[in-house]
Design an enzyme around this catalytic site. Structure first.
Site, mmCIF file in Angstrom:
data_model
loop_
_atom_site.group_PDB
_atom_site.id
_atom_site.type_symbol
_atom_site.label_atom_id
_atom_site.label_comp_id
_atom_site.label_asym_id
_atom_site.label_seq_id
_atom_site.Cartn_x
_atom_site.Cartn_y
_atom_site.Cartn_z
ATOM 1 N N CYS A 238 78.967 -51.874 115.659
ATOM 2 C CA CYS A 238 78.375 -52.087 116.662
ATOM 3 C C CYS A 238 79.026 -51.123 117.787
ATOM 4 O O CYS A 238 78.201 -50.799 118.566
ATOM 5 C CB CYS A 238 78.217 -53.489 117.075
ATOM 6 S SG CYS A 238 80.241 -54.315 116.942
ATOM 7 N N GLU B 156 75.566 -61.697 120.135
ATOM 8 C CA GLU B 156 76.660 -60.269 120.023
ATOM 9 C C GLU B 156 75.636 -59.237 119.307
ATOM 10 O O GLU B 156 75.530 -59.268 118.092
ATOM 11 C CB GLU B 156 77.591 -60.594 119.290
ATOM 12 C CG GLU B 156 78.612 -61.419 119.690
ATOM 13 C CD GLU B 156 79.860 -60.905 120.732
ATOM 14 O OE1 GLU B 156 79.494 -59.714 120.909
ATOM 15 O OE2 GLU B 156 80.388 -61.756 121.587
HETATM 16 P P1 NAD Z 1 70.098 -58.207 111.699
HETATM 17 O O1 NAD Z 1 69.675 -58.684 113.032
HETATM 18 O O2 NAD Z 1 69.080 -57.623 110.779
HETATM 19 O O3 NAD Z 1 70.611 -59.487 110.799
HETATM 20 C C1 NAD Z 1 71.602 -60.306 111.397
HETATM 21 C C2 NAD Z 1 71.525 -61.618 110.765
HETATM 22 O O4 NAD Z 1 70.157 -62.369 111.430
HETATM 23 C C3 NAD Z 1 71.491 -61.854 109.365
HETATM 24 O O5 NAD Z 1 72.099 -62.963 108.811
HETATM 25 C C4 NAD Z 1 69.945 -62.118 109.085
HETATM 26 O O6 NAD Z 1 69.778 -62.541 107.885
HETATM 27 C C5 NAD Z 1 69.816 -63.012 110.211
HETATM 28 N N1 NAD Z 1 68.110 -63.111 110.546
HETATM 29 C C6 NAD Z 1 67.158 -62.191 110.506
HETATM 30 N N2 NAD Z 1 66.100 -62.524 110.857
HETATM 31 C C7 NAD Z 1 66.357 -63.796 111.662
HETATM 32 C C8 NAD Z 1 65.575 -64.636 112.475
HETATM 33 N N3 NAD Z 1 64.114 -64.421 112.813
HETATM 34 N N4 NAD Z 1 66.392 -65.681 112.752
HETATM 35 C C9 NAD Z 1 67.514 -65.754 112.466
HETATM 36 N N5 NAD Z 1 68.240 -65.104 111.952
HETATM 37 C C10 NAD Z 1 67.747 -64.132 111.487
HETATM 38 O O7 NAD Z 1 71.209 -57.340 111.778
HETATM 39 P P2 NAD Z 1 71.999 -56.580 110.892
HETATM 40 O O8 NAD Z 1 71.242 -55.477 110.201
HETATM 41 O O9 NAD Z 1 72.623 -57.422 109.506
HETATM 42 O O10 NAD Z 1 73.183 -55.844 111.564
HETATM 43 C C11 NAD Z 1 73.272 -54.793 112.273
HETATM 44 C C12 NAD Z 1 73.280 -54.985 113.887
HETATM 45 O O11 NAD Z 1 74.169 -56.038 114.366
HETATM 46 C C13 NAD Z 1 73.160 -53.481 114.440
HETATM 47 O O12 NAD Z 1 72.179 -53.775 115.563
HETATM 48 C C14 NAD Z 1 74.654 -54.034 115.246
HETATM 49 O O13 NAD Z 1 75.005 -53.364 116.515
HETATM 50 C C15 NAD Z 1 74.674 -55.477 115.415
HETATM 51 N N6 NAD Z 1 76.215 -56.058 115.488
HETATM 52 C C16 NAD Z 1 76.526 -56.298 116.670
HETATM 53 C C17 NAD Z 1 77.874 -56.774 116.983
HETATM 54 C C18 NAD Z 1 78.355 -57.188 118.040
HETATM 55 O O14 NAD Z 1 79.387 -57.753 118.298
HETATM 56 N N7 NAD Z 1 77.819 -57.027 119.348
HETATM 57 C C19 NAD Z 1 78.542 -56.829 115.836
HETATM 58 C C20 NAD Z 1 78.122 -56.496 114.511
HETATM 59 C C21 NAD Z 1 76.992 -55.970 114.389
#
Ligand code: NAD
Length: 511
Positions: free
Chosen positions: A299, A265
Site C-alpha cells: 500500500c 486502511e
Molecule cells: P480489496 O478491496 O479487493 O479486498 C479487501 C478485502 O475486502 C478482501 O478480504 C475482500 O474479500 C473484501 N471485500 C471485497 N468486497 C467487499 C465488500 N463489498 N464488503 C466487505 N468486504 C469486501 O483489496 P485487495 O485487492 O485485497 O488489496 C489491495 C488494496 O488494499 C490496495 O488498494 C492497497 O493499497 C490496499 N491496502 C491498504 C493498506 C493500508 O494499510 N492502507 C494495507 C494493505 C493494502
C-alpha cells in the site's frame, strides 16, 4: 496440488492438508464454497480451503460475542500473557509461515518472513501495552469530585484484510484488540486463505492450552458476500477494513448506517519528492525497493516521483539502470536469489497491461520495463513512465503494480503541491539535506499524508508508530502509538464523594 510436492513440505509443518476447513468458531466447520489457493509464481493450485456459508458466519459471530464475556473479564495483563505466547508460537513457525506467505501471496521470502516478524513485534508491543493501558484523572471543578477517563473493551469486532499483507495486517489488529479485551471474527482475502488457516491454527494452539475459548479469534474465510454480512452485523462493534478505496468507501457507509465504528486502511498513491539538494545515491537505492519491491504491491509503494529539474535527467537514468539491474532477479519468490516476485493474480497482470497501454496512448514514454515476462506465473517488468501530466487521471489512480511515474518539478513547493493533489493520503517522502525543507515538509503546509518521511522511502513502517493515511486512504490508524483507542470505548466518569450535589459551571437554582 503443490502440497503433494515434497518441495513444499512446510505446508504440512503448519498443519495444512490438501482440503482445509476455513471456518473456526472454537471448532473447525465449514459449509460454503471451496476455494482453490493458487500460487502466483506458477498458476498452480497449492491446496483447497472450504469457505464459510452465511450460517457459518452466523455461528462465528455468535461464538465471538459469547466468548467476549469471559475474555473481557480477564485482566489486561493476563490477556497480554496470552498475546506473548502467541508471539512465541509465531517465532517457532517463523520460517514455514514465511514460506507459505511467499508461496501463496508471491512476495520474496525475506519480505514474507519480515511480515511474520512484524506480527511478532506487535505482540511485543501489545504485551507492554497490556500493563500500561492508560486512563486519565482530570481535576474536577467541583469540590469532593473526581473526573476519570475509563477505557473498556468494545466487544466482538470484525477484521477484513487485503491479500498483500496476509499475516501482518491481521496481527496489527488482532494483538492490540486482544489486549484491549475484544474478540474478533477475521475475514481474510479469499486469495490468501491458506495463510489465514495457518495463522488461526497457531493462535488456536495457544488459546487451547490456556483453556480460553477459540472464538476469541474466530476465522471466516470467504469472499465479498461474507465481508458484506460482517459489515452489516451490529454485533461487530468495530469493522477494521484494509483494502481498496472503492470497497472501503462502501464498507464505511454501511457501517455508519448502523452507527458502528470503522477503521479504514485503504489505497495509497505515494510520492517521493526529490529536491535539488537531495543525496542522489541515497535516493536511488531507496527508490528501487520503494517502486519495484513486492512487485509494487505494498500500500506504501512509491507510484509517483517528483524530481527537481536540476536532477531530473540524472535520477531517471540512474533509476532505469538500477531497474535493469534487478530484472535478472525477478523470479520464484521462494528462491534465495530472487529480489522481486510475481503479481498476485492474472487479473493484476491485466490491470498492469491496461495501465501501460493507456499511458502510451496519452503520450507517456516508457523509460524502462512495460512488458509482461514470458514465463509461467504472473511476472511483469518494473516500469518507469515519463511524459504524463502530474494531474492526469492515470497518475492520480493507484494501479497495484510496479509502475512509477517520474515528473519534473521547478521547486519544492510545486513538489509538495503535486504530492497533495491526489485523493489518497497514505505515504510520502522528501529527499533533501536541508533542515528548513524538512520542517516545511512536516509542517501545516507540507505533506498531507499519514506517513511523512525524510530521506527514507515511502514504505517500511515500524510497529511503534501509528500506521494509516488521510483522505481517501480512510483516516484510520493501526498498530502503535495511541491506535489502541480505536478498539476500546471511553467513558468519562464523574464520582462525587462530597456528600452534596453541586452542578458544574456553578449553576445554582433559586430556592
Ligand atoms: P480489496 O478491496 O479487493 O479486498 C479487501 C478485502 O475486502 C478482501 O478480504 C475482500 O474479500 C473484501 N471485500 C471485497 N468486497 C467487499 C465488500 N463489498 N464488503 C466487505 N468486504 C469486501 O483489496 P485487495 O485487492 O485485497 O488489496 C489491495 C488494496 O488494499 C490496495 O488498494 C492497497 O493499497 C490496499 N491496502 C491498504 C493498506 C493500508 O494499510 N492502507 C494495507 C494493505 C493494502
Amino acid at each position: 496440488y503443490l502440497i503433494d510436492d515434497p518441495k513444499y513440505s512446510f505446508l504440512k509443518d503448519l498443519g495444512l492438508e490438501k482440503k482445509n476447513v476455513g471456518v473456526f468458531n472454537g471448532k473447525w466447520n465449514a459449509n460454503g464454497q471451496v476455494i482453490q489457493s493458487i500460487s502466483p509464481a506458477n498458476g498452480k493450485v497449492i491446496a483447497e480451503v472450504q469457505g464459510a456459508s452465511a450460517s457459518d458466519y452466523e455461528a462465528c459471530a455468535a461464538a465471538a460475542q459469547d466468548a467476549w464475556h469471559s475474555w473481557a473479564d480477564l485482566p489486561a495483563p493476563a490477556r497480554g500473557e496470552i498475546v506473548r505466547q502467541i508471539g512465541d508460537a509465531l517465532r517457532e513457525k517463523l520460517q514455514p509461515l514465511g514460506q507459505l506467505v511467499s508461496l501463496e501471496m508471491g512476495k520474496i521470502l525475506p519480505e514474507a518472513v519480515g511480515e511474520v516478524v512484524e506480527y511478532i513485534h506487535v505482540c511485543d508491543l501489545a504485551l507492554g501495552l497490556s500493563r500500561s493501558l492508560p486512563g486519565t484523572v482530570f481535576p474536577s471543578e467541583r469540590p469532593g469530585h473526581m473526573l476519570i477517563e475509563k477505557w473498556n473493551p468494545l466487544g466482538a469486532i470484525g477484521i477484513i484484510t487485503a491479500f498483500n499483507f496476509p499475516v501482518a495486517v491481521f496481527g496489527w489488529n488482532s494483538a492490540i484488540a486482544m489486549i484491549c479485551g475484544d474478540t474478533s471474527v477475521w475475514k481474510p482475502s479469499d486469495t490468501t486463505p491458506l495463510v489465514a488457516v495457518a495463522v488461526t491454527k497457531i493462535v488456536e494452539s495457544v488459546l487451547k492450552r490456556n483453556d480460553i475459548p477459540g472464538a476469541v479469534a474466530a476465522l471466516c474465510v470467504g469472499g465479498k458476500d461474507i465481508g458484506q454480512q460482517l459489515v452489516q452485523d451490529p454485533r461487530m462493534k468495530l469493522v477494521s477494513f484494509t483494502g481498496s478505496t472503492a470497497v472501503g468507501q462502501q464498507v464505511g457507509v454501511e457501517v455508519q448506517k448502523r452507527f458502528g465504528r470503522h477503521l479504514l486502511e485503504l489505497g495509497g498513491n505515494n510520492a517521493i519528492v526529490v529536491n535539488e539538494d537531495a543525496n542522489v545515491d541515497l535516493l536511488v537505492s531507496a527508490a528501487l525497493f520503494a517502486c519495484a519491491g513486492t512487485a509494487g504491491q505494498r500500500c506504501t509503494t512509491t507510484r509517483r516521483m517528483f524530481i527537481h529539474k536540476k536532477l531530473y535527467k540524472e535520477v531517471v537514468s540512474r533509476l532505469a539502470k538500477s531497474f535493469a539491474g534487478v530484472v535478472s532477479k525477478i523470479g520464484d519468490p521462494l528462491e534465495a536469489n530472487s529480489l522481486i516476485g510475481p503479481l498476485h493474480t492474472a487479473a493484476a497482470v491485466e490491470a498492469y497491461k491496461k495501465t501501460v497501454a493507456e499511458a502510451l496512448k496519452q503520450g507517456g514514454k516508457i523509460e524502462f520495463g512495460g512488458k509482461v515476462i514470458e514465463r509461467e506465473g504472473y511476472f511483469v517488468e518494473p516500469t518507469i513512465i515519463t511524459g504524463l501530466a502530474h494531474d492526469s487521471p492515470l497518475v492520480k489512480t493507484e494501479c497495484f503494480a510496479p509502475i512509477v511515474y517520474c515528473i519534473e518539478i521547478p521547486d519544492l513547493d510545486t513538489g509538495i503541491k503535486y504530492n497533495n493533489e491526489v485523493d489518497q493520503g497514505l505515504s510520502s517522502s522528501l529527499f533533501t539535506e536541508n533542515m528548513g525543507n524538512v520542517f516545511k515538509w512536516i509542517g501545516p503546509h507540507g505533506s498531507d499524508c499519514g506517513i511523512v518521511n525524510v530521506n527514507i522511502p515511502t514504505n517500511g513502517a515500524e510497529v511503534g508508530g501509528a500506521f494509516g493515511g488521510e483522505k481517501a486512504t480512510g483516516g484510520g490508524r493501526e498498530c502503535g502509538s495511541d491506535a489502541w483507542k480505536a478498539y476500546m470505548r471511553r467513558s468519562t466518569v464523574t464520582i462525587n464523594c462530597s456528600g452534596a450535589i453541586k452542578l458544574a459551571q456553578n449553576i445554582q437554582f433559586g430556592d
